[in-house]
Write a protein that holds these residues in place. Sequence first.
Motif, PDB file in Angstrom:
ATOM      1  N   UNK A  18       0.888  -1.274  -0.132  1.00 33.79           N
ATOM      2  CA  UNK A  18      -0.094  -0.194  -0.274  1.00 33.79           C
ATOM      3  C   UNK A  18       0.974   0.990   0.013  1.00 33.79           C
ATOM      4  N   UNK A  19       0.366   2.336  -0.799  1.00 34.10           N
ATOM      5  CA  UNK A  19       0.632   3.586  -0.752  1.00 34.10           C
ATOM      6  C   UNK A  19      -0.190   4.351  -0.089  1.00 34.10           C
ATOM      7  N   UNK A  20       0.646   5.009   0.933  1.00 30.63           N
ATOM      8  CA  UNK A  20      -0.654   6.004   2.072  1.00 30.63           C
ATOM      9  C   UNK A  20       0.059   7.579   1.792  1.00 30.63           C
ATOM     10  N   UNK A  65      -7.565  -5.197  -0.380  1.00 27.48           N
ATOM     11  CA  UNK A  65      -8.251  -3.485  -0.437  1.00 27.48           C
ATOM     12  C   UNK A  65      -8.923  -2.928   0.456  1.00 27.48           C
ATOM     13  N   UNK A  66      -9.294  -4.019   1.468  1.00 25.96           N
ATOM     14  CA  UNK A  66      -9.862  -3.279   2.393  1.00 25.96           C
ATOM     15  C   UNK A  66      -9.675  -2.320   2.870  1.00 25.96           C
ATOM     16  N   UNK A  67      -8.474  -2.197   3.319  1.00 26.58           N
ATOM     17  CA  UNK A  67      -8.147  -0.802   4.123  1.00 26.58           C
ATOM     18  C   UNK A  67      -8.955   0.540   3.512  1.00 26.58           C
ATOM     19  N   UNK A  68      -8.275   0.854   2.246  1.00 32.70           N
ATOM     20  CA  UNK A  68      -8.114   1.405   1.833  1.00 32.70           C
ATOM     21  C   UNK A  68      -9.826   1.491   1.171  1.00 32.70           C
ATOM     22  N   UNK A  69     -10.609   0.526   0.949  1.00 35.08           N
ATOM     23  CA  UNK A  69     -11.800   0.803   0.856  1.00 35.08           C
ATOM     24  C   UNK A  69     -12.563   2.226   1.602  1.00 35.08           C
ATOM     25  N   UNK A  77      -3.589   3.967  -2.104  1.00 35.80           N
ATOM     26  CA  UNK A  77      -3.348   3.162  -3.108  1.00 35.80           C
ATOM     27  C   UNK A  77      -3.234   2.023  -2.674  1.00 35.80           C
ATOM     28  N   UNK A  78      -3.885   1.071  -3.349  1.00 34.73           N
ATOM     29  CA  UNK A  78      -2.907  -0.665  -2.965  1.00 34.73           C
ATOM     30  C   UNK A  78      -2.825  -0.915  -4.130  1.00 34.73           C
ATOM     31  N   UNK A  79      -1.787  -1.878  -4.290  1.00 30.30           N
ATOM     32  CA  UNK A  79      -1.110  -2.772  -5.682  1.00 30.30           C
ATOM     33  C   UNK A  79      -0.666  -4.348  -5.274  1.00 30.30           C
TER      34      UNK A  79
ATOM     35  N   UNK B  29      -4.136  -1.787  -7.786  1.00 29.01           N
ATOM     36  CA  UNK B  29      -5.377  -2.265  -7.664  1.00 29.01           C
ATOM     37  C   UNK B  29      -6.924  -1.186  -7.218  1.00 29.01           C
ATOM     38  N   UNK B  30      -5.992  -0.438  -6.373  1.00 28.88           N
ATOM     39  CA  UNK B  30      -7.239   0.835  -5.338  1.00 28.88           C
ATOM     40  C   UNK B  30      -6.331   1.953  -5.679  1.00 28.88           C
TER      41      UNK B  30
END
Lengths: 104, 281, 349
Positions: A18-20, A65-69, A77-79, B29-30
């Motif tokens: 993740x990128x925060x 992706x839970x955190x980003x959602x 952002x999630x990769x 992906x997000x």
Amino acid sequence: MDTIKIKTPKERKVKGKVEINIQKCKGCELCLTACKENALKLSDSINIKGYRYMIANNDLCTGCVNCAIICPDAVISVFRTHPKKKPVDITPENIKDTIKSIVI
Amino acid sequence: MPTEELLLPETTVTASCGAECAIETYEEVYRKPATLVDVNMHYCPGCAHSLIHKLIMEVVEDMDIQEKTIGIAPVGCSVFAYDYMDIDMQEAAHGRAAAVATGVKRLMPDKYVFTYQGDGDLAAIGIGETIHAVNRGENILIVFVNNAVYGMTSGQMAPTTLNGMKTTTSPNGRSAELTGLPIKVAELMAQLGGAYFVTRQTISSPNAVRRTKKALLQAFQYQTLKKGTCFIEILSNCPSNWKMTPIESMKFIDEEMAKTFPLGDIKVPVTINTKTEGGIQ
Amino acid sequence: MEAKLMKGNEALAEAAIQAGCDAYFGYPITPQSEVLEYLAVEMPKHNRIVMQAESEVASINMVYGAAGAGFRAMTSSSSPGISLMAEGISYLAGAELPCLLVNVNRAGPGLGTIQPGQGDYFQATKGGGHGDYRMIVLAPASVQEMADHVFLGFDLADKYCNPVMILSDGAIGQMMEKVVFQPYIHNKVDKPWATVGKPASRNRNFITSLHIRPEDMEVQNQKLLDKYNLMRKQEVRYEEFQTEDAEYLFVAYGLSSRICQKAVDLAREKGIKVGLFRPISLFPFPYQRLEVLASQVKLMLSVELNTGQMVEDVQLAVKGKVPVEFYGRLGGMIPTPEEVLLHLEKLMQ
């Protein structure tokens, strides 16, 4: 003194990161509860707005992706790695371009 | 070769060298939807308003309807919605968003029009406009964010405040004798002939957020059918005025609010072919 | 052009159609329901939007939505209904949206009566809603003007991006007279601010009257003030009747100006040199012309169907140069020309 348990990365098929955007993070910690891998924690330092912000241990991230959602401020952002590994031919000639294309 | 270029994050590349190297590539992906303006939002930490803004903007981006969408902002904390949603918007007077949306949609029937309203705005001062807009079956989407208090004016009692819940204007807890019971707006709207799709969702967990987004997506798609009003009530939080941490506030939604306001679809279109890909026929 | 015999309210409604009004939102109230009824029949024939809203509150906000989307929108009501719309009018003025409002004034206060009145002069000209705003107010005195002011009102609304109100009254709205509809060309104004959906090529548009930082609010207020000052300069309209040699002057608008016109004729028969000054735009009020007339006449008499409202503007205009008197009938009662003249004659002694 509290000891922090650090999970060792498991062997997984899919890896994430993740990128925060720490300057926009308000440290509400909703992502922390959403993360089943305990990959997120609150920083000790503060950002420009005076909030403690989230930091990630990407070794534990599965890219679920839970955190980003659930992030209200859309700072995550999630990769994720592609589930199927693509074999890439690296030769001394193309190593620079190949790595660039992966990283960027 | 400069050494910097080879300083790669460990997790990014896993190369097992041999005659052939296998490399894991990361794909995004997000990310924040491009339709959400990249600024700091004024909402308190953990406030779900910004989360719901994000969901709506994700739907607008996914459906690629930025050019065709007009939003109506309410009065309340989300009065600044137009600062964050990168679409054309109108800011309505307190409670009048449904009437303003009627004016917009009647003149531009092929555009997507939605209102974004809180419980003070929609359920108190604006209940009349809302009922009539839904009864007429205006082809709009009403997003009703219910967090059981007036947020912007700092936590007064709303029509949806839970029985017994303490607010600044019900310091001993809301009394049913004095102020009645909380209005179940979604159920009320479902009674009206013009309502096409009425559901109550929440944003208390990632999966709940996914369901809410799905409902929003459906509701936007339904607008093209011109069959009536879509009404989505979203149980939301107000950590500052509930005097809770964001995490506690999400628990409160699940454990307390959902008892009074049961989650789920209340009115769904009769003929849905759920198996059809890409939406509803 | 062919003259038609029409009711004031119907002439107004027909003019709205000819003026290219895209949408009408209204709510029934006597004495203006004919506007909604007429448009309910005629607007669909032109593929325009006509809607009976659930209240005046809703109809003015529907106008807000339609005007914000760049369409020609209007509503009409009568006194109690206009009070309900006051909030919306303030928002329209704050957000600088062009639209046409019609008040077929009845006597009040409260529910009052359905007979004609002019008690809404203050509400219309001094801003009936909250905050610091003005709107152009046109006062028709005939069925012909009920129609003409619609064309003018829509054009002025577009020109200044501001609500325009036609302040009529129950008698002008209900009376039947001949009316000629002059050919009107709707010169569509560019509305780049309208919320029609944001293409990638421009920034988003938003319609709002909210400026939470006082620095911003002041800038917006100043911008509005400049606009109102421009109206004061450019949009003053009035009519004079036998003022050239007048020693005494009636000042009246709308229905009461019709009565005063007859009273002028009666006075002239008696050899009394009386004239009539009729403001057509109540905002901006013709202060300057009245000040000029003040140096010519001995006395001004403001005749109104209220307890004395426009008389304050007349007093402001003449700056104490001549006495300004007031005569009014109340509660929907209408004075006769003889009655008005008699009052003037008493004052002359």
